[in-house]
Design a protein around this motif. Structure first.
Motif, mmCIF file in Angstrom:
data_model
loop_
_atom_site.group_PDB
_atom_site.id
_atom_site.type_symbol
_atom_site.label_atom_id
_atom_site.label_comp_id
_atom_site.label_asym_id
_atom_site.label_seq_id
_atom_site.Cartn_x
_atom_site.Cartn_y
_atom_site.Cartn_z
ATOM 1 N N LEU A 15 -9.667 0.218 13.461
ATOM 2 C CA LEU A 15 -9.536 0.201 12.004
ATOM 3 C C LEU A 15 -8.487 1.208 11.549
ATOM 4 C CD1 LEU A 15 -10.662 -0.981 9.358
ATOM 5 C CD2 LEU A 15 -12.371 0.847 9.363
ATOM 6 N N SER A 16 -8.453 2.376 12.191
ATOM 7 C CA SER A 16 -7.456 3.390 11.847
ATOM 8 C C SER A 16 -6.054 2.886 12.138
ATOM 9 C CB SER A 16 -7.727 4.678 12.640
ATOM 10 O OG SER A 16 -9.012 5.190 12.350
ATOM 11 N N ALA A 17 -5.889 2.173 13.274
ATOM 12 C CA ALA A 17 -4.571 1.637 13.620
ATOM 13 C C ALA A 17 -4.122 0.587 12.606
ATOM 14 C CB ALA A 17 -4.606 1.041 15.028
ATOM 15 N N VAL A 18 -5.057 -0.278 12.184
ATOM 16 C CA VAL A 18 -4.719 -1.326 11.219
ATOM 17 C C VAL A 18 -4.342 -0.721 9.871
ATOM 18 C CG1 VAL A 18 -5.662 -3.269 9.903
ATOM 19 C CG2 VAL A 18 -6.122 -3.084 12.350
ATOM 20 N N LEU A 19 -5.048 0.330 9.483
ATOM 21 C CA LEU A 19 -4.827 0.934 8.164
ATOM 22 C C LEU A 19 -3.828 2.085 8.198
ATOM 23 C CD1 LEU A 19 -8.490 1.004 6.791
ATOM 24 C CD2 LEU A 19 -6.676 -0.618 6.256
ATOM 25 N N PHE A 20 -3.199 2.340 9.359
ATOM 26 C CA PHE A 20 -2.289 3.473 9.458
ATOM 27 C C PHE A 20 -1.145 3.376 8.452
ATOM 28 C CE2 PHE A 20 1.682 5.222 11.200
ATOM 29 C CZ PHE A 20 1.320 6.562 11.293
ATOM 30 N N ASP A 35 1.074 13.713 5.438
ATOM 31 C CA ASP A 35 0.192 14.802 5.845
ATOM 32 C C ASP A 35 -0.586 14.349 7.082
ATOM 33 O OD1 ASP A 35 -1.870 16.709 6.126
ATOM 34 O OD2 ASP A 35 -1.747 17.227 4.016
ATOM 35 N N GLY A 36 -0.101 14.773 8.263
ATOM 36 C CA GLY A 36 -0.697 14.310 9.513
ATOM 37 C C GLY A 36 -2.157 14.696 9.673
ATOM 38 N N LEU A 37 -2.505 15.927 9.307
ATOM 39 C CA LEU A 37 -3.892 16.372 9.459
ATOM 40 C C LEU A 37 -4.836 15.588 8.549
ATOM 41 C CD1 LEU A 37 -3.517 20.246 9.770
ATOM 42 C CD2 LEU A 37 -4.311 18.663 11.512
ATOM 43 N N ARG A 38 -4.366 15.314 7.331
ATOM 44 C CA ARG A 38 -5.205 14.536 6.420
ATOM 45 C C ARG A 38 -5.412 13.120 6.961
ATOM 46 N NH1 ARG A 38 -7.112 15.282 1.363
ATOM 47 N NH2 ARG A 38 -6.166 17.350 1.337
ATOM 48 N N LEU A 39 -4.371 12.562 7.608
ATOM 49 C CA LEU A 39 -4.500 11.237 8.200
ATOM 50 C C LEU A 39 -5.473 11.258 9.377
ATOM 51 C CD1 LEU A 39 -3.279 8.399 7.750
ATOM 52 C CD2 LEU A 39 -1.682 8.915 9.578
ATOM 53 N N ILE A 40 -5.433 12.332 10.166
ATOM 54 C CA ILE A 40 -6.373 12.465 11.285
ATOM 55 C C ILE A 40 -7.807 12.538 10.771
ATOM 56 C CG2 ILE A 40 -7.138 14.014 13.125
ATOM 57 C CD1 ILE A 40 -4.206 14.707 13.599
ATOM 58 N N TRP A 41 -8.015 13.291 9.702
ATOM 59 C CA TRP A 41 -9.343 13.371 9.087
ATOM 60 C C TRP A 41 -9.782 11.989 8.597
ATOM 61 C CZ3 TRP A 41 -13.174 16.831 8.940
ATOM 62 C CH2 TRP A 41 -12.890 18.157 9.266
ATOM 63 N N SER A 42 -8.852 11.216 8.038
ATOM 64 C CA SER A 42 -9.184 9.870 7.566
ATOM 65 C C SER A 42 -9.609 8.983 8.731
ATOM 66 C CB SER A 42 -7.987 9.251 6.846
ATOM 67 O OG SER A 42 -7.604 10.014 5.722
ATOM 68 N N CYS A 43 -8.887 9.075 9.857
ATOM 69 C CA CYS A 43 -9.249 8.306 11.051
ATOM 70 C C CYS A 43 -10.638 8.715 11.548
ATOM 71 C CB CYS A 43 -8.215 8.506 12.151
ATOM 72 S SG CYS A 43 -6.577 7.853 11.751
ATOM 73 N N TYR A 48 -16.443 7.616 12.052
ATOM 74 C CA TYR A 48 -17.797 8.023 11.674
ATOM 75 C C TYR A 48 -18.520 6.902 10.934
ATOM 76 C CZ TYR A 48 -21.528 10.277 9.052
ATOM 77 O OH TYR A 48 -22.739 10.581 8.490
ATOM 78 N N LEU A 49 -17.812 6.245 10.002
ATOM 79 C CA LEU A 49 -18.438 5.171 9.223
ATOM 80 C C LEU A 49 -18.884 4.026 10.121
ATOM 81 C CD1 LEU A 49 -19.143 3.933 6.473
ATOM 82 C CD2 LEU A 49 -16.806 3.041 6.364
ATOM 83 N N THR A 50 -18.025 3.616 11.062
ATOM 84 C CA THR A 50 -18.412 2.535 11.969
ATOM 85 C C THR A 50 -19.569 2.964 12.868
ATOM 86 O OG1 THR A 50 -16.671 3.247 13.514
ATOM 87 C CG2 THR A 50 -16.125 1.489 11.972
ATOM 88 N N GLY A 51 -19.580 4.247 13.249
ATOM 89 C CA GLY A 51 -20.693 4.744 14.047
ATOM 90 C C GLY A 51 -22.001 4.719 13.269
ATOM 91 N N LEU A 52 -21.943 5.091 11.997
ATOM 92 C CA LEU A 52 -23.138 5.086 11.155
ATOM 93 C C LEU A 52 -23.705 3.676 11.032
ATOM 94 C CD1 LEU A 52 -24.587 7.369 9.591
ATOM 95 C CD2 LEU A 52 -23.383 6.587 7.541
ATOM 96 N N ALA A 119 -16.672 14.516 3.501
ATOM 97 C CA ALA A 119 -16.649 14.257 2.059
ATOM 98 C C ALA A 119 -16.160 15.475 1.283
ATOM 99 C CB ALA A 119 -18.040 13.850 1.582
ATOM 100 N N CYS A 120 -16.540 16.667 1.720
ATOM 101 C CA CYS A 120 -16.100 17.888 1.030
ATOM 102 C C CYS A 120 -14.678 18.271 1.410
ATOM 103 C CB CYS A 120 -17.045 19.045 1.356
ATOM 104 S SG CYS A 120 -18.669 18.922 0.594
ATOM 105 N N ARG A 121 -14.332 18.142 2.684
ATOM 106 C CA ARG A 121 -13.037 18.620 3.154
ATOM 107 C C ARG A 121 -11.909 17.667 2.789
ATOM 108 N NH1 ARG A 121 -11.938 22.385 6.901
ATOM 109 N NH2 ARG A 121 -13.556 23.426 5.697
ATOM 110 N N VAL A 122 -12.093 16.366 3.003
ATOM 111 C CA VAL A 122 -11.015 15.407 2.786
ATOM 112 C C VAL A 122 -10.979 14.916 1.346
ATOM 113 C CG1 VAL A 122 -10.000 13.223 3.535
ATOM 114 C CG2 VAL A 122 -11.132 14.700 5.195
#
Length: 377
Positions: A15-20, A35-43, A48-52, A119-122
């Motif tokens: 999903l991260s690759a598709v939405l990159f 912002d590479g770090l923000r993108l990593i947090w998004s991935c 996490y969402l798929t795991g949940l 949710a708080c950080r990103v």
């Protein structure tokens, strides 16, 4: 559990690759830079969402397992403590530490730690709102399990437990606490927005990203144009209840090709005729030609992208040249950020915000009557 973990990580990364590219484009439009770090947090958030979801729903029961199986609603908040106390009394400390009852509670806490942290950080949502959202999400999970995935599963097959709600909420609270005491490591939205309109140097990575986005936009235009060509031809020529004859199939293919070719050229040429003359991909990453002459913009647009599209739709043998043209364009951008198209057009490339600032400054001088070499008194 191992299968759920592997599947959620795989789906999250996919999903991260598709939405990159969409995420990258959104970052540029929202914050003015990548912002590479923000993108990593998004991935990490997608994973996490798929795991949940995976841990809530899977594994599904078979029809044999559903025989006589009913879900239970456990409303006692002391269930875990009572069961651990019984194990301690009958089997000792080591048995209690190794029991599934204890580890189930621990894993439920760990499961929601990323919720509060991400949710708080990103998203930088208010901490009370994050906690309420976590409790709501946990309630939704328990309701999903109690109803057998809202009736979509063969039968209700999970226990809905108020203890899970308490442990999940505790995990979210722990994630919120960790967000406060751990280093930020990524720029805040306030900082990014404050520097959003500042021009930045044109580097190779940004130029290559603009080229990739151009390919995506041209591909989308090609798909839309081909679809319109097919729909238009079928609306005029198709007779319900009759299959297309070979001649009609040939004409349909020609209509699709003509629609796709026309749309892809429009995606290339129209942006060059409008605004600052940059392509759609360049506009996304704030790049633009520094030369304001419109003919230079059209030449820049057509000399690589237009030629490659024409070669692609012209059939053999020119279509065989397209991969070499793409490799040449990307190689040139790796050597010099200006790239092949800007080099052929003899046009410099710059940050579009610099062009906008220069245009605004020129307009201000015209309004105040101050010439380029004059100073305000």
């Amino acid at each position: 559990m191992h299968q759920q973990l592997v599947s959620s990580v795989f789906i999250g990364l996919l999903l991260s690759a598709v939405l990159f590219l969409p995420l990258t484009a959104w970052h540029y439009r929202r914050f003015g830079r990548f912002d590479g770090l923000r993108l990593i947090w998004s991935c990490a958030g997608f994973t996490y969402l798929t795991g949940l979801i995976a841990f809530t729903i899977f594994p599904l029961p078979s029809s044999e397992q559903c025989t006589g199986q009913m879900t239970r609603l456990v409303l006692s908040p002391w269930r875990v403590l009572q069961e651990i106390q019984q194990i301690l009394a009958s089997e000792g400390v080591m048995a209690a530490l190794a029991s599934w009852t204890l580890w189930e509670a621990v894993l439920n806490v760990i499961l929601f730690v990323p919720f509060g942290l991400i949710a708080c950080r990103v998203f930088e949502a208010p901490r009370p709102a994050v906690f309420v959202a976590a409790v709501t999400a946990s309630l939704a999970i328990e309701a999903t399990q109690y109803t057998g995935n809202w009736g979509l599963a063969p039968c209700p097959y999970r226990v809905a437990d108020i203890t899970d709600l308490l442990t999940n909420s505790s995990g979210a609270a722990l994630g919120i606490l960790l967000e406060r005491i751990t280093p930020r490591l990524l720029s805040s939205k306030e900082h990014l927005l404050a520097h959003r309109d500042r021009a930045r140097p044109v580097n190779r990575g940004r130029r290559l990203l603009g080229m990739v986005l151009d390919m995506v936009y041209i591909g989308l235009g090609t798909a839309v144009g081909g679809s319109f060509g097919a729909v238009g031809y079928m609306a005029l020529e198709f007779t319900p209840g009759h299959a297309l004859v070979p001649e009609q199939m040939l004409h349909l293919q020609e209509s699709i090709t003509a629609g796709a070719w026309t749309a892809s050229l429009l995606v290339i040429i129209l942006p060059a005729m409008m605004g600052n003359g940059a392509s759609l991909g360049q506009r996304t990453v704030y790049l633009a030609p520094a030369d304001l002459r419109r003919r230079k913009h059209v030449l820049r647009a057509f000399n690589v992208q237009g030629v490659l599209v024409c070669a692609l739709f012209n059939g053999l043998p020119t279509v065989l040249l397209v991969p070499f043209g793409i490799v040449a364009a990307f190689t040139a951008a790796l050597i010099i950020p200006r790239g092949l198209s800007y080099t052929i057009a003899a046009t410099p490339i710059c940050d579009s915000r610099a062009v906008d600032a220069a245009s605004q400054s020129s307009a201000d001088r015209e309004m105040t009557g101050i010439g380029p070499g004059e100073a305000a008194s």
